[in-house]
Design an enzyme around this catalytic site. Structure first.
Site, PDB file in Angstrom:
ATOM      1  CG  ASP A  19     -32.607   6.800  34.813  1.00  0.00           C
ATOM      2  OD1 ASP A  19     -31.587   6.963  35.489  1.00  0.00           O
ATOM      3  OD2 ASP A  19     -32.882   7.493  33.812  1.00  0.00           O
ATOM      4  CB  THR A  30     -29.793   9.286  31.734  1.00  0.00           C
ATOM      5  OG1 THR A  30     -30.053   9.546  33.114  1.00  0.00           O
ATOM      6  CG2 THR A  30     -30.996   8.611  31.120  1.00  0.00           C
ATOM      7  CG  ASN A  43     -27.267  12.761  30.755  1.00  0.00           C
ATOM      8  OD1 ASN A  43     -27.303  11.675  30.187  1.00  0.00           O
ATOM      9  ND2 ASN A  43     -27.752  12.936  31.974  1.00  0.00           N
ATOM     10  CG  ASP A  61     -29.696   4.845  33.421  1.00  0.00           C
ATOM     11  OD1 ASP A  61     -29.911   4.347  34.543  1.00  0.00           O
ATOM     12  OD2 ASP A  61     -30.117   5.971  33.095  1.00  0.00           O
ATOM     13  CG  HIS A  62     -26.943   6.146  35.975  1.00  0.00           C
ATOM     14  ND1 HIS A  62     -27.609   6.450  37.138  1.00  0.00           N
ATOM     15  CD2 HIS A  62     -27.578   6.828  34.990  1.00  0.00           C
ATOM     16  CE1 HIS A  62     -28.609   7.282  36.873  1.00  0.00           C
ATOM     17  NE2 HIS A  62     -28.617   7.522  35.570  1.00  0.00           N
TER      18      HIS A  62
END
Length: 530
Positions: A15, A54, A75, A318-319
């Protein structure tokens, strides 16, 4: 590379592990991350969409689909039709369950929600595999429920995430005796004092205190925890250590990769994200985290090696993330700044109400933050709603921190973007995470360098979520024993991961509803995509 199908697919998401972090620390890796760099390396991977959070990011990794298809647009989003008073929906909850509430998922006092993947509209690789291969297992272990659920999907053979005190599983299930032992071990140490981490030599120069408001600072913390400091556990490398310990335990207990058929294990590591939010991406804290992550992954891979498992490992994120503006401005990013506290649904809505002279007690606009999806209240007739939309979009567009305001109807009419992902327009990036049934009436995009956190009082100093490359670009790496290493610097996408892994295990997931393509992992004449 072996032409035989691997017995275990290990898909790891770190993450907030941006391509920038990967490039910055790559030369210091000596263990697990070093091993991955000796496989197939794609340093210019992209979470190609605009909603770089996320849940959307994790939804792309094992599905091969953009968030605009997975339905995971953020999210959190707003659903004005749901019965409960709080209209905010968490991406990994089932709000249909009566008596549940959103609360604040990121806070210690979160809502009483039922964690679920029911919002995910497409199957994951593990779900596809177990549907055609009943002896295969689909397993997910993560720090966050949304990471586990988005990578594992609706149908898993085992799924675990950390709830702040222990690892739990989906509603109605119970943790295995093996995972209970992990929880018991954690319970004995979680609240105990912890000495600081040793500072690696490459991190000494990073130790510099940076003030960020309210008399607080970051940049000189080595993760020491006082007695009773369990709430700080997730803000340290210890968090990833616990997640990997749980993943190792589940692998041993279920004998993953040791049966007749291929198994899938998805692992979501969350500490880098918590460290990035709490301390930023360019200080001592992140440097220590990168060093610890490298060693922890090495230990995890060693367990798989010692078990004699034939596995393929994939690692991505995820980013990405952006450092806190107070430090970024000192390091050459002169336009870094915090968002205007009045750039929000309440204040802009009040200004629109005054300009249009609307006599209503209802809020005009609904949103989960200063950027992203904005929804117009359902209480207005079509003509009034159109006026509210026009005025609100104009007010947001006039703000000096706003890059653009995109109309939901126009995005809906756009096709899903194709072509070189680095050349996509902001509208195309936003389209990739736009879903007509869930996205807003219009969407707000902040300018580069604007951190959408007005105050650091709650403990978050930095974040992500923009369509800019510091949030979109992530590394993608594949490793399998015996493969010939190579590096491909051109852009690829996280939606390419599932088709690539699928080809290795003989599962073709190309076709309608899949946005990615298979990446050839063989450096020779043979193609892993055939």
């Amino acid at each position: 590379m072996s032409v035989e199908k691997p017995k275990l697919v290990v898909a790891i998401s770190v993450d907030q592990f941006s391509s920038d972090l990967f490039a910055e620390y790559r030369s210091t890796f000596t263990d697990g991350l070093k091993r991955l760099t000796q496989g197939a390396v794609f340093p210019s991977g992209y979470q190609s969409h605009a909603a770089t959070e996320t849940c959307p990011g994790h939804s792309t990794i094992m599905t091969g689909a953009h968030p605009g298809r997975t339905g995971i647009i953020a999210n959190n989003w707003i659903d004005l039709d749901i019965k409960r008073d709080d209209k905010t929906v968490y991406c990994a909850e089932d709000e249909r369950v009566e008596g549940t509430s959103f609360g604040d998922i990121t806070a210690a006092t979160q809502g009483d929600y039922v964690a679920s993947a029911w919002h995910l509209l497409v199957p994951t690789l593990g779900e596809r595999l177990t549907k055609i291969s009943p002896k295969s297992r689909n397993v997910a272990v993560a720090g966050k429920d949304r990471a586990a659920l988005m990578m594992g999907g609706k149908q898993t053979d085992a799924i675990y995430w950390f709830n702040g005190k222990s690892f739990e599983t989906a509603k109605g299930g119970s943790v295995s005796p093996a995972v209970k032992l992990v929880n018991d071990t954690m319970a004995a140490t979680l609240d105990k004092a912890r000495p600081p981490f040793g500072i690696p030599a490459q991190c000494e120069a990073r130790k510099a205190k940076i003030a960020h408001g309210d008399g607080k600072s970051v940049g000189d913390y080595a993760f020491a925890r006082p007695e009773g400091g369990a709430s700080m556990f997730r803000l340290s490398p210890d968090y990833d250590g616990a997640i990997l310990a749980a993943a190792m335990t589940v692998t041993r207990d279920m004998k993953l990769g040791q049966g007749e058929a291929t198994d899938v294990l998805s692992v979501g590591l969350s500490a880098t994200d918590y460290v990035g939010h709490a301390f930023g991406t360019e200080g001592l804290e992140m440097c220590i985290q990168m060093s610890a992550l490298d060693k922890q992954l090495g230990q995890f891979f060693s367990v798989l090696d010692q078990a004699g498992i034939d596995y393929v490992a994939m690692l991505t994120a995820d980013h990405g993330g952006l450092d806190l503006p107070e430090r970024a401005t000192l390091q050459g990013m002169s336009d870094a700044q915090r968002v205007d506290a009045k750039l929000n649904a309440k204040d802009i809505g009040a200004a629109v109400k005054a300009k249009l002279r609307l006599s209503t007690d209802k809020p005009l606009l609904h949103a989960d933050g200063p950027f992203g999806d904005y929804y117009i209240d359902l209480s207005f007739d079509a003509a009034t709603k159109a006026k509210v939309k026009t005025e609100a979009m104009a007010m947001f567009a006039a703000h000096p921190q706003v890059h653009s305001v995109l109309d939901g109807a126009s995005l809906k009419a756009m096709p899903m973007p194709t072509g070189p992902v680095e050349e996509w327009t902001v509208a195309e990036r936003t389209r990739a995470s736009f879903h007509p049934d869930r996205s807003g009436d219009f969407l707000v995009v902040l300018k580069k360098g604007v951190t959408p956190i007005a105050s650091t009082a709650r403990g978050y100093v930095a974040t992500h979520g923009s369509p800019w490359d510091y949030d979109r670009r992530v590394p993608i790496m594949f490793w399998r024993k015996g493969m010939t290493p190579f590096e491909q610097p051109l852009s690829v996408k996280t939606v390419d991961i599932a088709p690539t892994l699928g080809a290795l295990i003989g599962l073709d997931i190309s076709g309608e509803g899949v946005d990615g393509r298979c990446l050839d992992l063989d450096a020779g004449e043979h193609s892993t995509c055939k």
